[in-house]
Design an enzyme around this catalytic site. Structure first.
Site, mmCIF file in Angstrom:
data_model
loop_
_atom_site.group_PDB
_atom_site.id
_atom_site.type_symbol
_atom_site.label_atom_id
_atom_site.label_comp_id
_atom_site.label_asym_id
_atom_site.label_seq_id
_atom_site.Cartn_x
_atom_site.Cartn_y
_atom_site.Cartn_z
ATOM 1 N N CYS A 50 0.967 -1.055 -0.389
ATOM 2 C CA CYS A 50 -0.643 0.005 -0.527
ATOM 3 C C CYS A 50 1.221 0.764 -0.146
ATOM 4 C CB CYS A 50 -0.703 -0.179 1.084
ATOM 5 S SG CYS A 50 0.098 -0.095 2.396
ATOM 6 N N GLY A 115 5.214 -4.685 10.979
ATOM 7 C CA GLY A 115 5.563 -6.177 10.686
ATOM 8 C C GLY A 115 5.178 -6.838 9.255
HETATM 9 N N1 LIG Z 1 -1.579 -6.433 4.531
HETATM 10 C C1 LIG Z 1 -0.978 -5.032 4.632
HETATM 11 O O1 LIG Z 1 0.097 -4.847 5.018
HETATM 12 C C2 LIG Z 1 -1.698 -3.590 4.247
HETATM 13 C C3 LIG Z 1 -0.894 -2.561 4.947
HETATM 14 C C4 LIG Z 1 -2.017 -1.215 4.390
HETATM 15 C C5 LIG Z 1 -2.687 -1.445 3.652
HETATM 16 N N2 LIG Z 1 -3.035 -2.201 2.916
HETATM 17 C C6 LIG Z 1 -4.228 -2.647 1.795
HETATM 18 O O2 LIG Z 1 -5.513 -3.092 2.828
HETATM 19 C C7 LIG Z 1 -6.084 -3.375 2.145
HETATM 20 C C8 LIG Z 1 -6.832 -4.941 2.160
HETATM 21 O O3 LIG Z 1 -5.472 -5.968 2.455
HETATM 22 P P1 LIG Z 1 -5.501 -6.543 3.121
HETATM 23 O O4 LIG Z 1 -2.947 -7.400 3.443
HETATM 24 O O5 LIG Z 1 -6.145 -7.322 4.235
HETATM 25 O O6 LIG Z 1 -5.628 -8.264 2.174
HETATM 26 P P2 LIG Z 1 -6.258 -9.290 2.321
HETATM 27 O O7 LIG Z 1 -6.028 -10.105 3.056
HETATM 28 O O8 LIG Z 1 -6.042 -10.231 0.566
HETATM 29 O O9 LIG Z 1 -7.689 -9.216 2.057
HETATM 30 C C9 LIG Z 1 -8.751 -8.409 0.834
HETATM 31 C C10 LIG Z 1 -10.133 -8.499 1.619
HETATM 32 O O10 LIG Z 1 -10.398 -7.372 0.255
HETATM 33 C C11 LIG Z 1 -11.894 -8.382 0.354
HETATM 34 N N3 LIG Z 1 -12.347 -7.484 -1.416
HETATM 35 C C12 LIG Z 1 -11.223 -8.246 -2.033
HETATM 36 N N4 LIG Z 1 -11.693 -8.283 -3.348
HETATM 37 C C13 LIG Z 1 -13.477 -7.072 -3.083
HETATM 38 C C14 LIG Z 1 -13.986 -6.301 -3.835
HETATM 39 N N5 LIG Z 1 -13.832 -5.944 -5.065
HETATM 40 N N6 LIG Z 1 -15.045 -5.716 -3.790
HETATM 41 C C15 LIG Z 1 -15.283 -5.975 -2.449
HETATM 42 N N7 LIG Z 1 -14.456 -6.694 -1.103
HETATM 43 C C16 LIG Z 1 -13.206 -7.565 -1.337
HETATM 44 C C17 LIG Z 1 -12.021 -9.582 0.729
HETATM 45 O O11 LIG Z 1 -12.961 -10.427 0.624
HETATM 46 P P3 LIG Z 1 -13.379 -11.677 0.268
HETATM 47 O O12 LIG Z 1 -12.776 -12.315 1.769
HETATM 48 O O13 LIG Z 1 -14.232 -11.887 0.546
HETATM 49 O O14 LIG Z 1 -12.290 -12.309 -0.562
HETATM 50 C C18 LIG Z 1 -11.019 -9.658 1.543
HETATM 51 O O15 LIG Z 1 -11.773 -9.080 2.937
HETATM 52 C C19 LIG Z 1 -5.759 -3.551 0.081
HETATM 53 O O16 LIG Z 1 -6.310 -2.530 -0.284
HETATM 54 C C20 LIG Z 1 -3.825 -3.407 0.872
HETATM 55 O O17 LIG Z 1 -3.610 -2.945 -0.100
HETATM 56 C C21 LIG Z 1 -2.980 -3.496 3.808
#
Ligand SMILES: NC(=O)c1ccc[n+]([C@@H]2O[C@H](COP(=O)([O-])OP(=O)(O)OC[C@H]3O[C@@H](n4cnc5c(N)ncnc54)[C@H](OP(=O)(O)O)[C@@H]3O)[C@@H](O)[C@H]2O)c1
Length: 436
Positions: A50, A115
């Site tokens: 992100c 982390g």
């Molecule tokens: N990972 C990090 O360190 C981090 C840090 C800051 C920000 N982010 C941002 O936070 C967001 C989530 O990251 P994450 O790591 O938590 O992802 P993740 O574990 O892959 O989870 C993705 C989530 O998004 C949902 N989703 C995916 N496509 C969707 C859509 N088209 N409409 C509605 N819901 C949808 C999924 O739903 P289902 O369960 O139904 O598939 C799931 O709840 C991303 O945008 C990422 O860039 C991540």
């Protein structure tokens, strides 16, 4: 060969630019193939999070290679090279190595020492290997980055305190709720009606921090309700209502604080959706998705406060001082790990010239051996032949021993380059293409 990283991060580009460059895992293979299709790019690996999009690469020629990567970024984002350039950074060789180690240790993160970045670096390693876009150099570098990231977290206090983008998002909400009450401090969220949209890794961390900050209950919305239910079961002390994402409008009407953390590639909330709803007088939206889950046009609606990842800087600045001191402990470790990688890489630079020297000596040995054997005539026994052959091999190995040991031993880069040049000149070892 030239090692470089080209990219952008929260330090150089706002979220509206970063989200244009984000590369989800599903399209990573195609992006890596596109990069590798350029003749200048020998190895490539992409870190997409992100807060950053970074391309680590081994290039044939520095300027031509960097321009090839720049063109890829421009095509991928739809932004012109001139528009993109002010946001890009490029680090070469030692600086590229040092940068990746800092990133992996969490020292370049918005939330110092968080982390998640280490898992994201591990993911970059896995994808690079799976899609065969990395070779020996990047493989070694990325693995060293992972072990450095782990080492920093186990041998310093930087990893303690469970900090993350999600914890900063909860703190931002606490601060803004406090400010709305005329207090410039973090307040409890016990009076807020809270919803979290998404049930992935970041949503899990949001729930953890909400529970720790006095939140009395959460509505958890997700596309797949079952996933939300599984997650809710891990928080027995926090009442969590799981709902399908189709209940979002109802939630936006009844809640006062909504966090969004989905991986959707388009906004799921915008002014057209939010405007007509019969809402509470104030609604705070905190969006940690990148690409953003909430369009910026909602900020124009009465009673709506919208924050995204770039707004987290405000809370991050408040408690970074202590972490900065801990980060200093890690710096010496990073310098040592960078030196280890560079020594290995420098030693590798000597390999082509040593290979050519060995081939040259081997050719001489073979032709002189044949001459000697033919002069000795047919009466030579097979045992005697073997002795003569072993003697010739022994002489070659003795001659090679010193240059090989010297060139592989730790030494300064200029010294090593001078030695390689001298050996090439003295034995006429220049060749058009060097192999490692
Ligand atoms: N990972 C990090 O360190 C981090 C840090 C800051 C920000 N982010 C941002 O936070 C967001 C989530 O990251 P994450 O790591 O938590 O992802 P993740 O574990 O892959 O989870 C993705 C989530 O998004 C949902 N989703 C995916 N496509 C969707 C859509 N088209 N409409 C509605 N819901 C949808 C999924 O739903 P289902 O369960 O139904 O598939 C799931 O709840 C991303 O945008 C990422 O860039 C991540």
């Amino acid at each position: 060969m030239h090692l470089a990283v080209i990219g952008l991060s929260h330090r150089t580009a706002p979220v509206e630019i970063r989200e244009r460059l984000s590369i989800p895992e599903q399209t990573m293979e195609v992006s890596l193939q596109q990069l590798r299709a350029d003749d200048q790019v020998l190895e490539a690996s992409i870190l997409s999070t992100c807060n950053r999009l970074e391309i680590y690469t081994l290039l044939r020629h520095p300027e031509l290679g960097i321009s090839a990567v720049g063109s890829f970024l421009s095509r991928h984002s739809g932004l012109g090279v001139a528009e993109l350039e002010p946001h890009l950074f490029t680090f070469h060789h030692e600086e590229a190595v040092a940068h990746l180690l800092r990133v992996s240790a969490g020292l370049d993160s918005l939330v110092l020492g968080e982390g998640q970045i280490l898992s994201q670096v591990k993911k970059m390693v896995r994808l690079g290997q799976e899609h065969r876009s990395v070779g020996p150099i990047l493989n070694r570098l990325m693995n060293q980055a992972v072990s450095t990231g782990k080492r920093v977290r186990t041998e310093t206090n930087l990893g303690t305190g469970a900090v993350s983008i999600s914890s900063a998002a909860v703190e931002l909400a606490q601060l803004k709720v406090g400010q709305a009450r005329g207090l410039d401090q973090l307040v409890s969220l016990e009076d807020e009606q809270v919803a979290v949209v998404g049930a992935g890794r970041m949503a899990r961390l949001l729930l953890q921090h909400l529970a720790a900050k006095g939140c009395r209950g959460v509505v958890l919305l997700n596309r797949t309700v079952q996933r939300a239910e599984q997650m809710a079961a891990d928080f027995p002390a926090l009442p969590v209502q799981c709902r399908p994402i189709s209940d979002l409008d109802h939630c936006l009407s009844t809640c006062s604080l909504v966090f969004t953390s989905t991986a959707a590639d388009e906004p799921i909330i915008d002014a057209t959706r939010l405007g007509p709803l019969n809402r509470r007088s104030s609604l705070m939206l905190v969006d940690i998705g990148v690409p953003r889950n909430i369009a910026s046009d909602v900020s124009g609606l009465a009673g709506v406060q919208r924050y995204d990842v770039d707004d987290l800087q405000e809370v991050v600045n408040r408690n970074q001082e202590a972490r900065r001191e801990m980060a200093q402990e890690a710096e010496a470790m990073l310098a040592e790990e960078a030196r280890l990688f560079l020594e290995w890489w420098d030693g590798l630079e000597a390999v082509p010239v040593l290979n050519r020297l060995r081939r040259q000596l081997e050719d001489i040995r073979e032709s002189e051996l044949q001459k000697a054997l033919s002069r000795m005539g047919p009466d030579l026994s097979s045992r005697e032949r073997k002795v003569v052959e072993a003697l010739s091999k022994g002489i070659i190995n003795k001659i090679l021993h010193n240059p090989v040991t010297q060139l592989r031993a730790p030494q300064s880069r200029p010294q090593r380059h001078a030695n390689i040049r001298a050996l090439s000149e003295l034995f006429d070892l220049h060749e058009a293409s060097d192999e490692v």
